[in-house]
Design a protein around this motif. Structure first.
Motif, PDB file in Angstrom:
ATOM      1  N   ASN A  37       8.978   4.202   0.922  1.00 52.40           N
ATOM      2  CA  ASN A  37       8.096   5.113   1.614  1.00 52.40           C
ATOM      3  C   ASN A  37       6.969   4.297   2.212  1.00 52.40           C
ATOM      4  N   LEU A  38       6.539   4.667   3.389  1.00 55.59           N
ATOM      5  CA  LEU A  38       5.554   3.908   4.147  1.00 55.59           C
ATOM      6  C   LEU A  38       4.416   4.822   4.583  1.00 55.59           C
ATOM      7  N   SER A  39       3.204   4.279   4.571  1.00 56.60           N
ATOM      8  CA  SER A  39       2.058   5.028   5.054  1.00 56.60           C
ATOM      9  C   SER A  39       1.096   4.063   5.730  1.00 56.60           C
ATOM     10  N   ARG A  40       0.359   4.573   6.693  1.00 55.94           N
ATOM     11  CA  ARG A  40      -0.677   3.749   7.314  1.00 55.94           C
ATOM     12  C   ARG A  40      -1.882   4.616   7.639  1.00 55.94           C
ATOM     13  N   SER A  41      -3.032   3.970   7.684  1.00 51.01           N
ATOM     14  CA  SER A  41      -4.275   4.624   8.065  1.00 51.01           C
ATOM     15  C   SER A  41      -5.096   3.590   8.808  1.00 51.01           C
ATOM     16  N   GLY A  42      -5.352   3.860  10.061  1.00 55.25           N
ATOM     17  CA  GLY A  42      -6.055   2.864  10.877  1.00 55.25           C
ATOM     18  C   GLY A  42      -5.242   1.588  10.931  1.00 55.25           C
ATOM     19  N   GLU A  43      -5.855   0.491  10.573  1.00 59.72           N
ATOM     20  CA  GLU A  43      -5.174  -0.801  10.599  1.00 59.72           C
ATOM     21  C   GLU A  43      -4.563  -1.177   9.245  1.00 59.72           C
ATOM     22  N   HIS A  44      -4.655  -0.284   8.276  1.00 59.05           N
ATOM     23  CA  HIS A  44      -4.114  -0.548   6.946  1.00 59.05           C
ATOM     24  C   HIS A  44      -2.736   0.100   6.800  1.00 59.05           C
ATOM     25  N   ALA A  45      -1.841  -0.585   6.104  1.00 57.50           N
ATOM     26  CA  ALA A  45      -0.506  -0.034   5.851  1.00 57.50           C
ATOM     27  C   ALA A  45      -0.086  -0.390   4.434  1.00 57.50           C
ATOM     28  N   VAL A  46       0.736   0.470   3.833  1.00 61.38           N
ATOM     29  CA  VAL A  46       1.277   0.200   2.502  1.00 61.38           C
ATOM     30  C   VAL A  46       2.726   0.687   2.464  1.00 61.38           C
ATOM     31  N   LEU A  47       3.573  -0.106   1.822  1.00 63.52           N
ATOM     32  CA  LEU A  47       4.988   0.195   1.668  1.00 63.52           C
ATOM     33  C   LEU A  47       5.297   0.219   0.172  1.00 63.52           C
ATOM     34  N   ALA A  48       5.900   1.297  -0.303  1.00 68.43           N
ATOM     35  CA  ALA A  48       6.327   1.407  -1.701  1.00 68.43           C
ATOM     36  C   ALA A  48       7.847   1.319  -1.732  1.00 68.43           C
ATOM     37  N   VAL A  49       8.384   0.502  -2.640  1.00 66.38           N
ATOM     38  CA  VAL A  49       9.828   0.299  -2.763  1.00 66.38           C
ATOM     39  C   VAL A  49      10.201   0.459  -4.228  1.00 66.38           C
ATOM     40  N   SER A  50      11.300   1.181  -4.476  1.00 60.88           N
ATOM     41  CA  SER A  50      11.737   1.419  -5.849  1.00 60.88           C
ATOM     42  C   SER A  50      13.230   1.709  -5.866  1.00 60.88           C
ATOM     43  N   GLY A  51      13.829   1.610  -7.033  1.00 59.92           N
ATOM     44  CA  GLY A  51      15.222   1.985  -7.203  1.00 59.92           C
ATOM     45  C   GLY A  51      15.390   3.492  -7.329  1.00 59.92           C
ATOM     46  N   ARG A  52      14.271   4.202  -7.392  1.00 56.42           N
ATOM     47  CA  ARG A  52      14.281   5.665  -7.496  1.00 56.42           C
ATOM     48  C   ARG A  52      13.339   6.251  -6.457  1.00 56.42           C
ATOM     49  N   ALA A  53      13.346   7.549  -6.309  1.00 60.90           N
ATOM     50  CA  ALA A  53      12.503   8.205  -5.315  1.00 60.90           C
ATOM     51  C   ALA A  53      11.042   7.808  -5.487  1.00 60.90           C
ATOM     52  N   VAL A  54      10.349   7.643  -4.359  1.00 61.13           N
ATOM     53  CA  VAL A  54       8.953   7.217  -4.378  1.00 61.13           C
ATOM     54  C   VAL A  54       8.239   7.801  -3.163  1.00 61.13           C
ATOM     55  N   GLY A  55       6.962   8.082  -3.312  1.00 58.52           N
ATOM     56  CA  GLY A  55       6.130   8.546  -2.206  1.00 58.52           C
ATOM     57  C   GLY A  55       4.834   7.757  -2.227  1.00 58.52           C
ATOM     58  N   VAL A  56       4.255   7.498  -1.061  1.00 56.38           N
ATOM     59  CA  VAL A  56       2.998   6.744  -0.992  1.00 56.38           C
ATOM     60  C   VAL A  56       2.149   7.274   0.151  1.00 56.38           C
ATOM     61  N   ASP A  57       0.843   7.220  -0.028  1.00 61.18           N
ATOM     62  CA  ASP A  57      -0.069   7.565   1.054  1.00 61.18           C
ATOM     63  C   ASP A  57      -1.308   6.695   0.960  1.00 61.18           C
ATOM     64  N   ILE A  58      -1.842   6.341   2.114  1.00 64.44           N
ATOM     65  CA  ILE A  58      -3.096   5.599   2.205  1.00 64.44           C
ATOM     66  C   ILE A  58      -3.969   6.310   3.219  1.00 64.44           C
ATOM     67  N   GLU A  59      -5.233   6.458   2.903  1.00 67.26           N
ATOM     68  CA  GLU A  59      -6.189   7.076   3.827  1.00 67.26           C
ATOM     69  C   GLU A  59      -7.467   6.257   3.817  1.00 67.26           C
ATOM     70  N   TRP A  60      -7.956   5.980   4.997  1.00 65.67           N
ATOM     71  CA  TRP A  60      -9.251   5.345   5.156  1.00 65.67           C
ATOM     72  C   TRP A  60     -10.293   6.406   4.794  1.00 65.67           C
ATOM     73  N   VAL A  61     -11.208   6.091   3.885  1.00 65.80           N
ATOM     74  CA  VAL A  61     -12.226   7.050   3.469  1.00 65.80           C
ATOM     75  C   VAL A  61     -13.315   7.073   4.544  1.00 65.80           C
ATOM     76  N   ARG A  62     -13.407   8.223   5.208  1.00 64.47           N
ATOM     77  CA  ARG A  62     -14.362   8.353   6.316  1.00 64.47           C
ATOM     78  C   ARG A  62     -15.353   9.475   6.014  1.00 64.47           C
ATOM     79  N   PRO A  63     -16.634   9.206   6.170  1.00 63.35           N
ATOM     80  CA  PRO A  63     -17.637  10.240   5.896  1.00 63.35           C
ATOM     81  C   PRO A  63     -17.663  11.355   6.939  1.00 63.35           C
ATOM     82  N   ASP A  64     -16.988  11.180   8.091  1.00 62.54           N
ATOM     83  CA  ASP A  64     -17.023  12.196   9.130  1.00 62.54           C
ATOM     84  C   ASP A  64     -15.965  13.288   8.951  1.00 62.54           C
ATOM     85  N   VAL A  65     -15.135  13.191   7.906  1.00 63.28           N
ATOM     86  CA  VAL A  65     -14.127  14.223   7.648  1.00 63.28           C
ATOM     87  C   VAL A  65     -14.778  15.367   6.874  1.00 63.28           C
TER      88      VAL A  65
END
Length: 174
Positions: A37-65
Motif C-alpha cells: 500500500n502506498l501513500s503520499r502527502s506533498g513531497e513525502h511518500a511511504v510504502l508498506a509491504v507485507s505478506g498479508r493485507a496492509v494499509g498505510v497513510d501519511i499526511e502532512w500536518v497543516r495548521p490551515d486544515v
C-alpha cells in the motif's frame, strides 16, 4: 526478479471485479502474493509491504486544515470528544493522527474512503508494543504510528501486529 515478470492483480471487495480494487503483487516464482500500500502527502511518500493485507497513510500536518469543520464528516462523536479534550498545541497533529489511522484502516480493508470515515472508530486503549488494537463492529485491526518524517503523521494498519516493511522517501533536497 525482472520487473516485467511481476504481476499486479486487483480485487474489489464490493463487486469482486479484477478491473479495480485494492492491488497486490503476485510473485510467479514462488506463487505467493505480496501485499502493498502506498501513500503520499506533498513531497513525502511511504510504502508498506507485507505478506498479508496492509494499509498505510501519511499526511502532512497543516495548521490551515479545519479539523473541527470536518467533524461530522470525518470523525465519530467519541473521536470529536477526544479531540476537543486535547491541548490546543497538539490538536492539529492529533486530528491528523486520527485521519491517517482511518485512511490506513479503510485502505487495509479495501473499502477506501467509501467505507465511511465517520463510521470508522479508531480510538483504542489496548496495545501490544508499538501496535494499537482498533475494534470495529466485527473486525479487529492493529495500527502502528511510526515516526518517519517530522511534521507528518503516518499510520500503518494490519490484521495482526506482524512485521510490516516500511519504505519512506524524504523530500528532494534543493
Amino acid at each position: 526478479m525482472e520487473p516485467r515478470r511481476l504481476v499486479i492483480t486487483r480485487n474489489c471487495i464490493t463487486c469482486g471485479s479484477n478491473r479495480h480494487g485494492k492491488p497486490d503483487l503476485l510473485l510467479p516464482a514462488c506463487g505467493r502474493r505480496l501485499e502493498f500500500n502506498l501513500s503520499r502527502s506533498g513531497e513525502h511518500a511511504v510504502l508498506a509491504v507485507s505478506g498479508r493485507a496492509v494499509g498505510v497513510d501519511i499526511e502532512w500536518v497543516r495548521p490551515d486544515v479545519d479539523w473541527q469543520g470536518l467533524g461530522g464528516h470525518a470523525f465519530t462523536s467519541q473521536e470529536m470528544e477526544w479531540l476537543r479534550a486535547r491541548p490546543s498545541v497538539t490538536s492539529d497533529f492529533d486530528a491528523a493522527r486520527l485521519w491517517t489511522r482511518k485512511e490506513a484502516v479503510l485502505k487495509l480493508t479495501g473499502s477506501g474512503l467509501s467505507g465511511g470515515l465517520n463510521n470508522t472508530q479508531v480510538l483504542s486503549t489496548e496495545s501490544l508494543g508499538e501496535w494499537t488494537l482498533v475494534r470495529q463492529a466485527d473486525l479487529e485491526v492493529w495500527v502502528c504510528e511510526p515516526s518517519l518524517h517530522s511534521g507528518c503523521s503516518v499510520s500503518v494498519a494490519a490484521y495482526s501486529p506482524r512485521r510490516v516493511r516500511l519504505f519512506s522517501m524524504p523530500p528532494p533536497v534543493d
